[in-house]
Design a protein around this motif. Structure first.
Motif, short mmCIF file in Angstrom:
data_model
loop_
_atom_site.label_atom_id
_atom_site.label_comp_id
_atom_site.label_asym_id
_atom_site.label_seq_id
_atom_site.Cartn_x
_atom_site.Cartn_y
_atom_site.Cartn_z
N ARG A 1 2.16 -12.93 11.38
CA ARG A 1 1.20 -12.97 10.44
C ARG A 1 0.89 -11.71 9.65
NH1 ARG A 1 -4.05 -15.77 12.09
NH2 ARG A 1 -4.77 -15.20 10.12
N VAL A 2 1.06 -10.62 10.35
CA VAL A 2 0.67 -9.52 9.95
C VAL A 2 2.05 -8.86 9.11
CG1 VAL A 2 0.51 -6.96 10.53
CG2 VAL A 2 -0.87 -8.67 11.56
N LEU A 3 3.28 -9.25 9.61
CA LEU A 3 4.16 -8.91 8.74
C LEU A 3 4.55 -9.54 7.64
CD1 LEU A 3 6.93 -8.49 11.75
CD2 LEU A 3 5.84 -6.53 10.43
N ASP A 4 4.01 -10.90 7.43
CA ASP A 4 4.10 -11.59 6.20
C ASP A 4 3.05 -10.87 5.60
OD1 ASP A 4 5.98 -13.28 7.35
OD2 ASP A 4 4.55 -14.96 7.96
N ALA A 5 1.93 -10.70 5.62
CA ALA A 5 1.19 -9.95 4.64
C ALA A 5 1.72 -8.76 4.22
CB ALA A 5 -0.04 -9.70 5.59
N VAL A 6 2.15 -7.92 5.09
CA VAL A 6 2.92 -6.75 4.74
C VAL A 6 3.96 -7.07 3.57
CG1 VAL A 6 4.70 -5.00 5.62
CG2 VAL A 6 2.50 -5.41 6.99
N GLU A 7 4.65 -8.00 3.89
CA GLU A 7 5.69 -8.34 2.90
C GLU A 7 5.09 -8.79 1.41
OE1 GLU A 7 9.82 -10.92 2.19
OE2 GLU A 7 8.63 -10.81 4.08
N ALA A 8 4.05 -9.76 1.54
CA ALA A 8 3.38 -10.17 0.49
C ALA A 8 2.63 -9.24 -0.39
CB ALA A 8 2.58 -11.23 0.79
N LEU A 9 2.29 -8.27 0.36
CA LEU A 9 1.57 -7.25 -0.57
C LEU A 9 2.13 -5.92 -0.89
CD1 LEU A 9 -1.82 -7.30 1.80
CD2 LEU A 9 -1.58 -8.20 -0.52
N PRO B 1 2.94 2.32 4.45
CA PRO B 1 2.10 3.27 4.70
C PRO B 1 1.67 4.72 4.16
CG PRO B 1 3.73 2.57 6.59
CD PRO B 1 4.04 2.07 4.96
N ASN B 2 0.42 5.12 4.28
CA ASN B 2 0.18 6.28 3.76
C ASN B 2 0.67 7.55 4.57
OD1 ASN B 2 -1.42 8.66 3.12
ND2 ASN B 2 -2.68 7.43 1.71
N PRO B 3 1.47 8.24 4.02
CA PRO B 3 2.18 9.42 4.93
C PRO B 3 0.86 10.47 5.04
CG PRO B 3 3.51 8.97 3.06
CD PRO B 3 2.08 8.06 2.89
#
Length: 301
Positions: free
Chosen positions: A8-16, A20-22
């Motif tokens: 679910r987290v990975l799906d949200a990462v892809e959808a949004l 990451p902030n370097p």
């Protein structure tokens, strides 16, 4: 976390389209994942292959390289150094267009630093250089194996480490084979085709039985082949010619194409990057590290 939660987290990462902030990662890990590469070689003839080799090694760890050209200016060098320190780079690779030892950077003690091609004068620093002795040995042994015994050596300015070191090794290697230079001395001059042409004429006036030229770089060697062709001398049937550096622009455009010594600049960069990564990981290997040369055989021998 449970596999379904992770998905679910990975799906949200892809959808949004999350990235990451370097800067935030740097605060968390204490690393910037960047390395500074400082060079005095504005033309890039020597520093570019070193940079590419370093990037190959650093890219695997997703480390970015920041290139700074000092143009040989001490003030500009300090300016770039301050910027790199402000960016909190994890390490610095220092390179140049000459093999002469250079003073170490000042004020960078907390930052791991590696010197590539141009070694540091401090033996406790980490330096990676080309093994000029192995280069001279490859050239001389190649010419001797071809039956050449009257070998002339034409090179650059005597105050350049590349010229003086290669000349010294050449003399030692010939003496080890009970031979001397064709003219009895090294011909120091410029890193140019014009010098190669002038020196070739001078050598043949002094020692007309010369059967080989070992040159300090490919520009000189190309000038030598030009002079020999103008004299009607066949290369390599009458006289063999070996260059140094394996600079394609010179070596392949020469008539005939040059046999030459490749200093493996990209490997110098790669080794420097790997040593820097070790130093960043608190496993420094101080001292002088050498990279062997390679013989590239073409039609001039």
């Amino acid at each position: 976390m449970r596999p379904e939660t992770r998905q679910r987290v990975l799906d949200a990462v892809e959808a949004l389209d999350f990235r990451p902030n370097p800067q935030a990662q740097s605060l968390h890990t204490g690393r910037s994942w960047t390395v500074g590469l400082m060079t005095t070689d504005g033309i890039g003839r020597f520093s570019t292959p070193v940079l590419l080799g370093a990037e190959d090694a650093l890219g695997a760890g997703k480390i970015s390289v920041l290139l700074c050209d000092t143009r040989g200016d001490a003030i500009r060098e300090q300016h770039h150094l301050s910027n790199l320190m402000d960016r909190r780079v994890d390490g610095i690779i220092v390179t140049g267009r000459r093999t002469d030892p250079r003073p170490p950077l000042k004020g960078v003690e907390p930052i791991p630093t590696v010197y590539a091609l141009s070694p540091s004068t401090d033996p406790d620093d980490i330096s990676v250089v080309s093994d000029d002795r192995s280069g001279a040995q490859l050239a001389i042994e190649h010419l001797l194996a071809a039956g050449r015994t009257q070998i002339a050596h034409i090179t650059g300015p005597a105050h350049h480490a590349a010229a003086s070191d290669r000349a010294r090794h050449t003399l030692e290697l010939l003496q080890g084979s009970s031979l001397e230079l064709a003219t009895g001395r090294v011909h120091f001059g410029e890193w140019s085709e014009a010098w190669g042409r002038r020196a070739a004429d001078a050598v043949l006036r002094t020692a007309p039985d010369t059967d080989a030229f070992f040159c300090g770089n490919d520009q000189i060697a190309r000038g030598v082949t030009d002079a020999l062709r103008e004299r009607g001398v066949s290369v390599p049937a009458d006289i063999a010619v070996v260059g140094y550096d394996n600079w394609d622009v010179m070596a392949l455009a020469s008539r005939p194409p040059l046999t030459t010594i490749d200093t493996d600049l990209s490997e110098i960069g790669r080794r420097a990057a790997l040593l820097l990564l070790d130093a960043i990981g608190s496993k420094p290997e101080p001292g002088l590290h050498t990279v062997p040369c390679r013989l590239i055989v073409r039609e001039s021998t």
